[in-house]
Write a protein that holds these residues in place. Structure first.
Motif, PDB file in Angstrom:
ATOM      1  N   TRP A   1       0.850  -1.193   0.000  1.00 30.81           N
ATOM      2  CA  TRP A   1       0.000   0.000   0.000  1.00 30.81           C
ATOM      3  C   TRP A   1       0.880   1.234   0.000  1.00 30.81           C
ATOM      4  CZ3 TRP A   1      -2.573   2.836   4.499  1.00 30.81           C
ATOM      5  CH2 TRP A   1      -3.572   3.701   4.018  1.00 30.81           C
ATOM      6  N   ASP A   2       0.403   2.307  -0.637  1.00 32.61           N
ATOM      7  CA  ASP A   2       1.211   3.529  -0.770  1.00 32.61           C
ATOM      8  C   ASP A   2       0.548   4.745  -0.119  1.00 32.61           C
ATOM      9  OD1 ASP A   2      -0.906   3.959  -2.422  1.00 32.61           O
ATOM     10  OD2 ASP A   2       0.267   4.265  -4.249  1.00 32.61           O
ATOM     11  N   PHE A   3      -0.355   4.542   0.809  1.00 29.15           N
ATOM     12  CA  PHE A   3      -1.067   5.610   1.520  1.00 29.15           C
ATOM     13  C   PHE A   3      -2.215   6.212   0.700  1.00 29.15           C
ATOM     14  CE2 PHE A   3       2.499   6.503   4.607  1.00 29.15           C
ATOM     15  CZ  PHE A   3       1.743   6.280   5.738  1.00 29.15           C
ATOM     16  N   MET A   4      -2.132   6.151  -0.624  1.00 28.84           N
ATOM     17  CA  MET A   4      -3.113   6.854  -1.457  1.00 28.84           C
ATOM     18  C   MET A   4      -4.054   5.915  -2.202  1.00 28.84           C
ATOM     19  SD  MET A   4      -0.626   9.844  -2.966  1.00 28.84           S
ATOM     20  CE  MET A   4       0.744   8.709  -3.235  1.00 28.84           C
ATOM     21  N   SER A   5      -3.573   4.765  -2.572  1.00 25.80           N
ATOM     22  CA  SER A   5      -4.409   3.834  -3.315  1.00 25.80           C
ATOM     23  C   SER A   5      -5.563   3.334  -2.442  1.00 25.80           C
ATOM     24  CB  SER A   5      -3.568   2.643  -3.790  1.00 25.80           C
ATOM     25  OG  SER A   5      -4.390   1.668  -4.393  1.00 25.80           O
ATOM     26  N   PRO A   6      -6.769   3.265  -3.004  1.00 22.33           N
ATOM     27  CA  PRO A   6      -7.905   2.769  -2.206  1.00 22.33           C
ATOM     28  C   PRO A   6      -7.845   1.271  -1.946  1.00 22.33           C
ATOM     29  CG  PRO A   6      -8.586   3.164  -4.462  1.00 22.33           C
ATOM     30  CD  PRO A   6      -7.189   3.676  -4.358  1.00 22.33           C
ATOM     31  N   VAL A   7      -6.958   0.590  -2.643  1.00 21.91           N
ATOM     32  CA  VAL A   7      -6.862  -0.866  -2.519  1.00 21.91           C
ATOM     33  C   VAL A   7      -5.544  -1.236  -1.856  1.00 21.91           C
ATOM     34  CG1 VAL A   7      -6.794  -3.070  -3.756  1.00 21.91           C
ATOM     35  CG2 VAL A   7      -8.249  -1.202  -4.584  1.00 21.91           C
TER      36      VAL A   7
ATOM     37  N   TYR B   1      12.150   3.076   9.356  1.00 20.22           N
ATOM     38  CA  TYR B   1      10.686   3.020   9.299  1.00 20.22           C
ATOM     39  C   TYR B   1      10.122   4.330   8.758  1.00 20.22           C
ATOM     40  CZ  TYR B   1       6.134   4.177  11.285  1.00 20.22           C
ATOM     41  OH  TYR B   1       4.862   4.648  11.457  1.00 20.22           O
ATOM     42  N   TYR B   2      10.622   5.451   9.256  1.00 20.75           N
ATOM     43  CA  TYR B   2      10.141   6.762   8.806  1.00 20.75           C
ATOM     44  C   TYR B   2      10.397   6.948   7.313  1.00 20.75           C
ATOM     45  CZ  TYR B   2      10.230  11.759   7.877  1.00 20.75           C
ATOM     46  OH  TYR B   2      10.038  12.994   7.315  1.00 20.75           O
ATOM     47  N   GLN B   3      11.595   6.604   6.853  1.00 23.28           N
ATOM     48  CA  GLN B   3      11.910   6.778   5.443  1.00 23.28           C
ATOM     49  C   GLN B   3      11.058   5.879   4.550  1.00 23.28           C
ATOM     50  OE1 GLN B   3      16.216   6.164   5.583  1.00 23.28           O
ATOM     51  NE2 GLN B   3      16.544   8.347   5.296  1.00 23.28           N
ATOM     52  N   SER B   4      10.818   4.646   4.998  1.00 20.20           N
ATOM     53  CA  SER B   4       9.992   3.730   4.212  1.00 20.20           C
ATOM     54  C   SER B   4       8.558   4.234   4.101  1.00 20.20           C
ATOM     55  CB  SER B   4       9.999   2.331   4.835  1.00 20.20           C
ATOM     56  OG  SER B   4      11.301   1.782   4.829  1.00 20.20           O
ATOM     57  N   ALA B   5       8.046   4.784   5.217  1.00 20.15           N
ATOM     58  CA  ALA B   5       6.644   5.207   5.241  1.00 20.15           C
ATOM     59  C   ALA B   5       6.421   6.545   4.563  1.00 20.15           C
ATOM     60  CB  ALA B   5       6.143   5.257   6.679  1.00 20.15           C
ATOM     61  N   PHE B   6       7.259   7.553   4.866  1.00 22.89           N
ATOM     62  CA  PHE B   6       6.960   8.922   4.464  1.00 22.89           C
ATOM     63  C   PHE B   6       7.876   9.470   3.371  1.00 22.89           C
ATOM     64  CE2 PHE B   6       5.610   8.412   8.916  1.00 22.89           C
ATOM     65  CZ  PHE B   6       4.257   8.616   8.743  1.00 22.89           C
ATOM     66  N   ASP B   7       8.938   8.746   3.029  1.00 20.99           N
ATOM     67  CA  ASP B   7       9.756   9.120   1.879  1.00 20.99           C
ATOM     68  C   ASP B   7       9.450   8.226   0.679  1.00 20.99           C
ATOM     69  OD1 ASP B   7      10.926  11.122   3.295  1.00 20.99           O
ATOM     70  OD2 ASP B   7      12.786  10.043   3.730  1.00 20.99           O
ATOM     71  N   SER B   8       9.390   6.906   0.927  1.00 25.72           N
ATOM     72  CA  SER B   8       9.131   5.953  -0.152  1.00 25.72           C
ATOM     73  C   SER B   8       7.661   5.584  -0.279  1.00 25.72           C
ATOM     74  CB  SER B   8       9.954   4.676   0.073  1.00 25.72           C
ATOM     75  OG  SER B   8      11.329   4.963   0.171  1.00 25.72           O
ATOM     76  N   TYR B   9       6.838   5.937   0.700  1.00 24.20           N
ATOM     77  CA  TYR B   9       5.412   5.607   0.723  1.00 24.20           C
ATOM     78  C   TYR B   9       5.176   4.102   0.592  1.00 24.20           C
ATOM     79  CZ  TYR B   9       4.833  10.610   0.127  1.00 24.20           C
ATOM     80  OH  TYR B   9       4.894  11.970   0.295  1.00 24.20           O
ATOM     81  N   ASN B  10       6.054   3.342   1.190  1.00 29.66           N
ATOM     82  CA  ASN B  10       5.921   1.888   1.208  1.00 29.66           C
ATOM     83  C   ASN B  10       5.424   1.484   2.596  1.00 29.66           C
ATOM     84  OD1 ASN B  10       6.153  -0.896   1.064  1.00 29.66           O
ATOM     85  ND2 ASN B  10       8.114  -0.838  -0.037  1.00 29.66           N
TER      86      ASN B  10
END
Length: 294
Positions: A42-48, A251-260
């Motif tokens: 998931w990338d934070f934006m996709s509904p799926v 964790y921060y970079q994966s979530a908010f830099d890479s959106y992974n």
């Protein structure tokens, strides 16, 4: 009635309900959701949210950057915890007497703990500035060459450790100071009458009796080192070359830099498991090394 007798008095559950509601909403439920996200892409934006099973875990444990971040996390923890405890105990011993001005010195040393980490990090980033910072000005004044400090992968982690120790050492000092006040004078006097030296009294009487405080500080400081973020973000942003990137910063970079989000959730769960395992091992070992005054 048999069910009530088996599970206790029903009215008791109403007393714990005010604590269980926020605990469930803000800790248990998010934890379960993070576990679910670790099995998705998931990338934070996709509904799926695409279910990928154990792929995030396989990729993480095959990633060399994960092991590098784990190593940095452990090195940072060791570099922060041991000097902070040793320095806090030394300061507590030095300022333990109710002499003139001792309370003022204790308040000054404790003040970094109540100062925002962001403000502390900004000040220290100026101190470590290679061209006009205070650290290099002192080195040059002593006839030595200046160091790149935060710009060098050799020195950057040490700089972050120095900032963290400087913030926590006064906090540890207060706990040790209180613990030292609780050591009975009669035991020290008895050891002195038996011919024990000052070091012998400290090693055989003082250290064992303040071991509960040492154990508490050891656990809390290690957990704080796992959660360190502000000083790393301000001083180095995890660099240079990942030399200060801990698991939390990964964790921060994966979530908010890479959106992974899947990878970030996996890193977060691994960090939680490491923290839980560390606490469990520490509690088990403390049964032999921690002494409580009866």
């Amino acid at each position: 009635m048999k069910i009530f007798k088996r599970w206790g008095e029903p009215a008791a559950y109403f007393y714990v309900l005010p604590a269980m509601v926020p605990l469930t909403l803000f800790w248990l439920a998010p934890m379960v959701y993070v576990v679910y996200l670790s099995f998705t892409d998931w990338d934070f934006m996709s509904p799926v949210k695409t279910w990928v099973g154990l792929e995030n875990y396989k990729e993480l444990f095959a990633n060399e950057e994960f092991y590098k971040a784990l190593k940095v996390t452990l090195l940072f923890g060791l570099g922060m915890v041991i000097p902070t405890m040793a320095g806090g105990l030394a300061l507590a011993l030095i300022l333990g007497r109710q002499g003139r001005g001792a309370g003022v010195y204790r308040a000054i040393l404790f003040s970094p703990w109540v100062t925002p980490t962001v403000a502390i990090s900004i000040v220290w980033s100026w101190i470590f500035e290679p061209r006009s910072g205070l650290a290099n000005s002192i080195l040059i004044g002593l006839g030595a060459d200046g160091l790149p400090w935060l710009q060098s992968s050799k020195w950057a982690l040490l700089c972050v450790i120095i900032v963290s120790v400087w913030r926590y050492v006064g906090w540890a000092m207060v706990f040790y100071w209180v613990a030292l006040q609780g050591v009975p004078k009669e035991l020290r006097e008895a050891a002195l009458m038996d011919g024990a030296s000052g070091w012998g009294i400290f090693k055989s009487v003082t250290l064992p009796l303040i071991s509960p405080t040492s154990f508490f500080l050891f656990i809390i400081l290690w957990l704080q080192s796992f959660q360190a973020y502000d000083q790393i973000s301000i001083l180095t942003q995890g660099g240079p070359s990942g030399s200060t990137r801990t698991l939390l910063y990964m964790y921060y970079q994966s979530a908010f830099d890479s959106y992974n989000v899947g990878e970030a959730s996996t890193v977060a769960l691994v960090l939680v498991l490491i923290s839980a395992l560390f606490s469990l091992v520490s509690v088990t070992m403390s049964r032999r090394s921690v002494h409580y005054l009866q």
